[in-house]
Design a protein around this motif. Sequence first.
Motif, short mmCIF file in Angstrom:
data_model
loop_
_atom_site.label_atom_id
_atom_site.label_comp_id
_atom_site.label_asym_id
_atom_site.label_seq_id
_atom_site.Cartn_x
_atom_site.Cartn_y
_atom_site.Cartn_z
N ARG A 7 0.85 -1.19 0.00
CA ARG A 7 0.00 0.00 0.00
C ARG A 7 0.89 1.24 0.00
O ARG A 7 1.89 1.29 0.72
CB ARG A 7 -0.90 0.02 1.24
CG ARG A 7 -1.94 -1.09 1.27
CD ARG A 7 -2.94 -0.85 2.40
NE ARG A 7 -2.27 -0.77 3.68
CZ ARG A 7 -2.01 -1.83 4.45
NH1 ARG A 7 -2.36 -3.03 4.05
NH2 ARG A 7 -1.41 -1.69 5.61
N LEU A 10 1.27 7.01 3.03
CA LEU A 10 0.47 8.23 3.09
C LEU A 10 1.25 9.28 3.88
O LEU A 10 1.58 9.08 5.05
CB LEU A 10 -0.88 7.95 3.75
CG LEU A 10 -1.77 6.93 3.02
CD1 LEU A 10 -3.06 6.69 3.80
CD2 LEU A 10 -2.08 7.40 1.60
N GLY A 97 5.24 5.70 -2.70
CA GLY A 97 4.69 6.83 -1.96
C GLY A 97 5.74 7.72 -1.33
O GLY A 97 5.46 8.85 -0.95
#
Length: 485
Positions: A7, A10, A97
Amino acid sequence: MSSTAPRPILLPADRLTAAIAQISARIGAQYVITDASDMEGYLVEQRGLFRGATPAVVRPGSTEEVAFVVKICAEAGIPIVPQGGNTGLVGGQVPFGALLLSLGRLNKVRALDATDLTLTAEAGCTLHQIQQAADAADCLFPLSIASEGTCQIGGNLATNAGGTAVLRYGNTRDLTLGLEVVLADGRVWNGLSRLRKDNTGYDLKNLFVGSEGTLGIITAAVLRLFPKPRRRATALVGVTDVHQVLALFRRLRAVAGDTLTGFEFLPDFGMETVLKHMSGAVRALQGQHAFYALAELTSTRADDDLAAMVEGVLAEAFEAGEVEDAVIAASEGQSQALWKLREDLSEAQKFEGGSIKHDVSVPVSRVAEFVEQATAACEAHMPGLRVCAFGHIGDGNVHFNLSQPVGMDKTAYLDTWEDFNRIVHDIVVSYAGSISAEHGIGFLKREELVHYKDPVALDVMASIKAALDPAGLLNPGKMLVAKGE
């Protein structure tokens, strides 16, 4: 594959915006890329296994600017992924990210000393640039890999790259005397030593060579040079099985000693793939042979008759029934043409569909057994599979690549990657080998490392990571699986 993409990280928008503004003010807004189309080339690795994401690509132009970027990110808790020429094969350079730190602007050769036989270069210098600088000083920098026109020395150092001359000169670690490294808090360790002997404590450079940007960011290095060879002999040999490749290697090494610089091998499937798909490839031997050996001898002595030495060894091998056919290059152009047959193999495989790749090593004496056993096991698991086992037999490094059966769906085939990992890597470990010989661990092989690495070694590695990068901001998610992942 052994890993699926994680993932995306963030990042807090306010801290990220402030950090990028500070970085832009320091290094120049033109060197901070945020446009999606302009970032595209930085986010996909060449095999297409992973696609990255980043809020910005930052391109500092000096060690001081790298240190500033790292310090700002450390204070803001922003993770960083360093990237060189983006030629890595295990996803170590792909950001998920994190901020991407591209080192291509650090591209100066700072110094060269032909007496010390050293060259000091910044991390963004391409390998070819360094080879040319050494050559201009009548010296040799022997690291040679297929991507040398694009790959950067910082990435070579970070992955401890191998290549075709390891047999004579060693891996990148063996070619490194000193480093300059930006640490996780933005401090700069200046370890640019040209010394061959220095027993003043831990050898810190060896922590960073091969650490894949997880412990610090290499910004410059002192590299070892060698006298330039004056004589060269290159031979391509066809044999009936991989055991005869190993037999020829033993014969040649016994006679040639350190003049044996490289010894490569490839199978008939690999040779035919190159001849079929690569422009300019020409068959060098009559007919087809189960395996091919490519040997190179070099010497700094201009009066050494290396070709005669090779001819003598080949004559003995012919008499022993170990060789079917052979050719010795009669010119530099012919030598380059023979090497091109080997070097083009990685590119040529792309035209044969999906390829499941294994970069492994076993003791040199066990290479032939490994290739036979792993081939039989993989072919039994999937009929029609086409094994392409090739590489640097002189140092035990086998690229055990598996091309999909003709007509099989590529995606369905690549979905079996984990199955073949277990088959191949189990056999590798049974031979006391390594699941990564020269490409590194990156993201692709993290779980494989956990499965096969000594738990004590993994604990020590985790302790080193925690000591040098306690916040885990340098190349997160690469090499080591963090607790809680």
